[in-house]
Scaffold this motif. Structure first.
Motif, PDB file in Angstrom:
ATOM      1  N   ARG A 163      -7.645  -1.495   9.912  1.00  0.00           N
ATOM      2  CA  ARG A 163      -6.686  -0.753  10.728  1.00  0.00           C
ATOM      3  C   ARG A 163      -5.928   0.245   9.856  1.00  0.00           C
ATOM      4  NH1 ARG A 163      -3.034  -4.312  14.293  1.00  0.00           N
ATOM      5  NH2 ARG A 163      -2.608  -5.324  12.326  1.00  0.00           N
ATOM      6  N   LEU A 164      -5.473  -0.192   8.682  1.00  0.00           N
ATOM      7  CA  LEU A 164      -4.747   0.712   7.789  1.00  0.00           C
ATOM      8  C   LEU A 164      -5.634   1.872   7.342  1.00  0.00           C
ATOM      9  CD1 LEU A 164      -2.786  -1.906   5.671  1.00  0.00           C
ATOM     10  CD2 LEU A 164      -1.798  -0.219   7.249  1.00  0.00           C
ATOM     11  N   LYS A 165      -6.913   1.581   7.099  1.00  0.00           N
ATOM     12  CA  LYS A 165      -7.838   2.654   6.708  1.00  0.00           C
ATOM     13  C   LYS A 165      -7.929   3.702   7.811  1.00  0.00           C
ATOM     14  CE  LYS A 165     -12.184   3.572   4.555  1.00  0.00           C
ATOM     15  NZ  LYS A 165     -13.100   3.072   3.569  1.00  0.00           N
ATOM     16  N   SER A 166      -7.895   3.257   9.068  1.00  0.00           N
ATOM     17  CA  SER A 166      -7.936   4.210  10.185  1.00  0.00           C
ATOM     18  C   SER A 166      -6.666   5.057  10.244  1.00  0.00           C
ATOM     19  CB  SER A 166      -8.159   3.483  11.515  1.00  0.00           C
ATOM     20  OG  SER A 166      -6.974   2.854  11.967  1.00  0.00           O
ATOM     21  N   PHE A 167      -5.579   4.569   9.617  1.00  0.00           N
ATOM     22  CA  PHE A 167      -4.329   5.321   9.526  1.00  0.00           C
ATOM     23  C   PHE A 167      -4.270   6.193   8.272  1.00  0.00           C
ATOM     24  CE2 PHE A 167      -1.959   1.591  11.765  1.00  0.00           C
ATOM     25  CZ  PHE A 167      -2.475   1.960  12.977  1.00  0.00           C
ATOM     26  N   GLY A 168      -5.348   6.176   7.458  1.00  0.00           N
ATOM     27  CA  GLY A 168      -5.388   6.988   6.247  1.00  0.00           C
ATOM     28  C   GLY A 168      -4.991   6.265   4.977  1.00  0.00           C
ATOM     29  N   VAL A 169      -4.811   4.945   5.031  1.00  0.00           N
ATOM     30  CA  VAL A 169      -4.472   4.157   3.844  1.00  0.00           C
ATOM     31  C   VAL A 169      -5.782   3.689   3.220  1.00  0.00           C
ATOM     32  CG1 VAL A 169      -3.360   2.055   2.993  1.00  0.00           C
ATOM     33  CG2 VAL A 169      -2.276   3.396   4.821  1.00  0.00           C
ATOM     34  N   ASN A 170      -6.086   4.194   2.021  1.00  0.00           N
ATOM     35  CA  ASN A 170      -7.371   3.897   1.398  1.00  0.00           C
ATOM     36  C   ASN A 170      -7.378   2.646   0.536  1.00  0.00           C
ATOM     37  OD1 ASN A 170      -8.750   6.139   2.498  1.00  0.00           O
ATOM     38  ND2 ASN A 170      -7.726   7.445   1.009  1.00  0.00           N
ATOM     39  N   GLU A 171      -6.215   2.249   0.004  1.00  0.00           N
ATOM     40  CA  GLU A 171      -6.171   1.083  -0.874  1.00  0.00           C
ATOM     41  C   GLU A 171      -5.060   0.137  -0.429  1.00  0.00           C
ATOM     42  OE1 GLU A 171      -5.836  -0.146  -5.582  1.00  0.00           O
ATOM     43  OE2 GLU A 171      -5.171   1.843  -4.966  1.00  0.00           O
ATOM     44  N   VAL A 172      -5.447  -1.101  -0.165  1.00  0.00           N
ATOM     45  CA  VAL A 172      -4.498  -2.156   0.174  1.00  0.00           C
ATOM     46  C   VAL A 172      -4.582  -3.192  -0.946  1.00  0.00           C
ATOM     47  CG1 VAL A 172      -3.877  -3.959   1.804  1.00  0.00           C
ATOM     48  CG2 VAL A 172      -4.785  -1.786   2.645  1.00  0.00           C
ATOM     49  N   ILE A 173      -3.472  -3.448  -1.587  1.00  0.00           N
ATOM     50  CA  ILE A 173      -3.418  -4.433  -2.662  1.00  0.00           C
ATOM     51  C   ILE A 173      -2.958  -5.745  -2.058  1.00  0.00           C
ATOM     52  CG2 ILE A 173      -2.341  -5.021  -4.871  1.00  0.00           C
ATOM     53  CD1 ILE A 173      -2.006  -1.888  -5.188  1.00  0.00           C
ATOM     54  N   SER A 174      -3.747  -6.804  -2.270  1.00  0.00           N
ATOM     55  CA  SER A 174      -3.426  -8.074  -1.625  1.00  0.00           C
ATOM     56  C   SER A 174      -3.651  -9.250  -2.567  1.00  0.00           C
ATOM     57  CB  SER A 174      -4.279  -8.263  -0.370  1.00  0.00           C
ATOM     58  OG  SER A 174      -5.642  -8.382  -0.731  1.00  0.00           O
ATOM     59  N   PHE A 196       0.853  -1.182   0.000  1.00  0.00           N
ATOM     60  CA  PHE A 196       0.000   0.000   0.000  1.00  0.00           C
ATOM     61  C   PHE A 196       0.893   1.238   0.000  1.00  0.00           C
ATOM     62  CE2 PHE A 196       0.528  -1.978   4.132  1.00  0.00           C
ATOM     63  CZ  PHE A 196       1.145  -0.983   4.865  1.00  0.00           C
ATOM     64  N   ALA A 197       0.294   2.361  -0.382  1.00  0.00           N
ATOM     65  CA  ALA A 197       1.015   3.633  -0.327  1.00  0.00           C
ATOM     66  C   ALA A 197       1.356   3.922   1.128  1.00  0.00           C
ATOM     67  CB  ALA A 197       0.154   4.751  -0.910  1.00  0.00           C
ATOM     68  N   PHE A 198       2.591   4.373   1.356  1.00  0.00           N
ATOM     69  CA  PHE A 198       3.067   4.589   2.720  1.00  0.00           C
ATOM     70  C   PHE A 198       4.110   5.696   2.702  1.00  0.00           C
ATOM     71  CE2 PHE A 198       5.904   3.213   6.306  1.00  0.00           C
ATOM     72  CZ  PHE A 198       4.980   3.345   7.330  1.00  0.00           C
TER      73      PHE A 198
END
Length: 101
Positions: free
Chosen positions: A72-83, A9-11
């Motif tokens: 959890r990542l969405k709560s940190f501002g990560v909108n897209e997780v590629i899995s 994900f974008a980080f």
């Protein structure tokens, strides 16, 4: 059958030693997840990406972790997780020193 979960994900950081220090508690908490075996942390400061490669006991435990971690990542501002989830060929992986503990 064991399952490999790959995600990125974008980080925007932190990276390297600062990342290790900042996310130590998170890393320790992952060890308590049901079905979790191990994780390899991945990062690219150049490309501003983070993620990991995980091994889980089953598809069910990998999917449960993915759902929880994506939230959890969405709560940190990560909108897209590629899995992706893969089967693991344990016989061939063992030849190449892959660990299942």
């Amino acid at each position: 059958m064991k399952k490999l979960l790959q995600l990125h994900f974008a980080f925007n950081g932190p990276f390297g030693d600062e990342m290790a220090s900042t996310l130590k508690d998170l890393a320790e908490s992952i060890n308590q997840e049901p079905g979790f075996i191990w994780k390899i942390w991945t990062e690219s400061e150049k490309d501003k990406e983070g993620g990991g490669i995980y091994l889980f006991e089953s598809e069910e435990t990998a999917l449960a972790y993915l759902a929880m971690h994506a939230a959890r990542l969405k709560s940190f501002g990560v909108n897209e997780v590629i899995s992706k989830i893969f089967d693991v060929n344990e016989s061939l992986t063992s030849i190449n020193h892959g660990a299942f503990k």
